[in-house]
Design an enzyme around this catalytic site. Structure first.
Site, PDB file in Angstrom:
ATOM      1  CG  ASP A 293      43.339  34.375  34.325  1.00 35.09           C
ATOM      2  OD1 ASP A 293      44.036  35.069  35.067  1.00 35.09           O
ATOM      3  OD2 ASP A 293      42.357  35.286  33.837  1.00 35.09           O
TER       4      ASP A 293
ATOM      5  CG  ASP B 170      41.862  40.361  34.694  1.00 33.97           C
ATOM      6  OD1 ASP B 170      41.160  39.418  34.250  1.00 33.97           O
ATOM      7  OD2 ASP B 170      42.434  40.047  36.061  1.00 33.97           O
TER       8      ASP B 170
ATOM      9  CG  HIS C  25      31.383  39.085  38.104  1.00 32.34           C
ATOM     10  ND1 HIS C  25      31.295  37.732  38.147  1.00 32.34           N
ATOM     11  CD2 HIS C  25      32.548  39.619  38.544  1.00 32.34           C
ATOM     12  CE1 HIS C  25      32.723  37.264  38.343  1.00 32.34           C
ATOM     13  NE2 HIS C  25      33.363  38.295  38.582  1.00 32.34           N
TER      14      HIS C  25
END
Length: 423
Positions: free
Chosen positions: A149, A302, A306
């Site tokens: 992924d 998911d 960041h």
């Protein structure tokens, strides 16, 4: 401890009703109505609250090792618990990748016993799509499934051989279905918004073309296969037809694909930059239909954090991905249950029982005597506003920041240990 008077929702056997749950040494020892309190037993009255099998996230990114500024395993676990999750399955795209036993054991040691931790290992060495990992060795050390992924496995011959071998060990491949040649350099969905903003678009065929060819690989060997983060109408149609034909495939989507569309992207705001990209209202409606008719089996977060500074860059320069653990349940309850699109039983099944069943995870996704007490307590009607600056995740930025939601986790119980949300 004795949990009293809750509305118990157990998707594993379609049970819904007011019941008590007794927990001793981390195990559910009784599950029935009107249990009498034992001497010295801690009692928690949950009248009006829902108890369900603990939420299981079969698709998240914890970034450690290698990208600890974005998230660590410990901060990711704290964020997952805050979101009501009792088990998580982190993906392998770290640095180094989880493609070897040393890195796999490192992640498991960092996680400890605080949460159910079921790592997804790489399909190929270094996620380079060239050489298969040592599947049997990784399974022997705790690999729950396999996925590159973040990247697709574009070599169909290698994918076919990997699928045969991994299935022979009773494990699955989780596919990142994307045609890199079509997606390369794109920022958002190809359409009127990308045109208006002057951004390079990613067409929906990027996903559906990959889904189509991977389905043919699955068909050729009668394999078992799982599609990650499905977002496009045509992909859903292909998976629906494959299921009707008897192919052993399952699929997931994420909350942003039934909550947001490309129309929500304004002023080049990178908080809305995800992969696959936010698509059209037609695609969103198709995702909801796929959830309704069972084409889409799972709602996964998911969770792809960041740093704030990265996501504050222009949309052309920012990375793809958002923080997902702490908003997932609220988005599902608000947009699916309270709108009448899915029942509470159906929604919670896609958040708990189905992912545990697909991955063959024991002691998760089920409420049953003799099983470890992994439970999520929910207030279905609590109205709250997302405040990203208070996230447990290091990624304290979100496209849902300020959004009003209805329904949230109030307590996460992992192996009998209570974590009160917001404390």
């Amino acid at each position: 401890m004795l949990l009293k008077n809750a509305i118990v929702i157990n998707p594993a056997d379609n049970f819904e009703g007011i019941s008590d749950i007794r927990i001793e040494n981390g195990i559910i020892t009784d599950f029935s109505q009107n249990l009498k309190v034992k001497t010295g037993e801690e009692t928690i009255d949950l009248t009006g609250k829902i108890i369900t099998a603990g939420l299981v996230d079969m698709h998240c990114h914890l970034r450690e090792p290698g990208f600890n500024a974005k998230e660590t395993i410990k901060t990711g676990i704290a964020s997952a618990i805050e979101g009501g999750y009792t088990a998580i399955c982190p993906m392998a795209n770290t640095n180094p990748a989880v493609d070897n036993v040393t890195t796999l054991i490192y992640t498991k040691n960092q996680a400890g016993e605080q949460i159910g931790f079921y790592p997804i290992c790489a399909v190929t060495k270094g996620l380079n799509g060239e050489k298969l990992v040592n599947v049997s060795e990784l399974i022997a050390n705790g690999a729950a499934a396999f996925s590159d992924d973040g990247k697709p496995v574009e070599n169909m011959r290698l994918l076919r051989e990997a699928l045969k071998y991994i299935n022979s060990h009773d494990k699955i491949i989780i596919s990142h279905s994307e045609d890199f040649s079509l997606a390369s350099g794109g920022d958002i969905n190809e359409g009127k918004i990308s045109t208006r903003l002057g951004l390079k678009g990613i067409p929906s065929i990027t996903e559906s073309l990959a889904v189509a060819r991977e389905l043919e690989v699955v068909r050729s060997i009668n394999g078992r296969y799982h599609f990650a983060h499905i977002s496009a109408k045509r992909s859903i149609e292909l998976i629906r037809q494959a299921k009707k034909e008897g192919l052993r495939v399952t699929a997931e989507t994420a909350p942003h694909y039934f909550t947001l569309t490309e129309e929500d992207i304004v002023d080049y705001d990178a908080r809305y930059k995800v992969n696959p990209p936010l698509r059209t209202k037609e695609d969103l409606d198709a995702v909801i239909l796929g959830l309704q008719d069972g084409t889409i089996d799972v709602i996964a977060t998911d969770h792809a954090p960041h740093t704030v500074s990265e996501k504050q860059k222009s949309i052309q320069n920012a990375p793809m991905g958002i923080s997902g653990f702490e908003t997932s349940l609220g988005l599902a309850l608000t947009n699916l249950v309270h709108t009448g699109k899915l029942s509470l039983m159906e929604t919670l099944g896609k958040l708990s029982y189905n992912p545990a069943k697909i991955l063959n995870i024991e002691n998760q996704g089920i409420i049953k005597k003799g099983v470890k007490a992994n439970l999520t307590v929910i207030d279905l009607n609590e109205e709250w506003r997302v405040d990203a600056k208070n996230f447990k995740s290091k990624c304290r930025i979100s496209p849902f920041d300020g959004m009003k939601l209805k329904g949230r986790a109030k307590m996460t119980i992992i192996n009998g240990k209570i974590y009160n949300i917001g404390k």
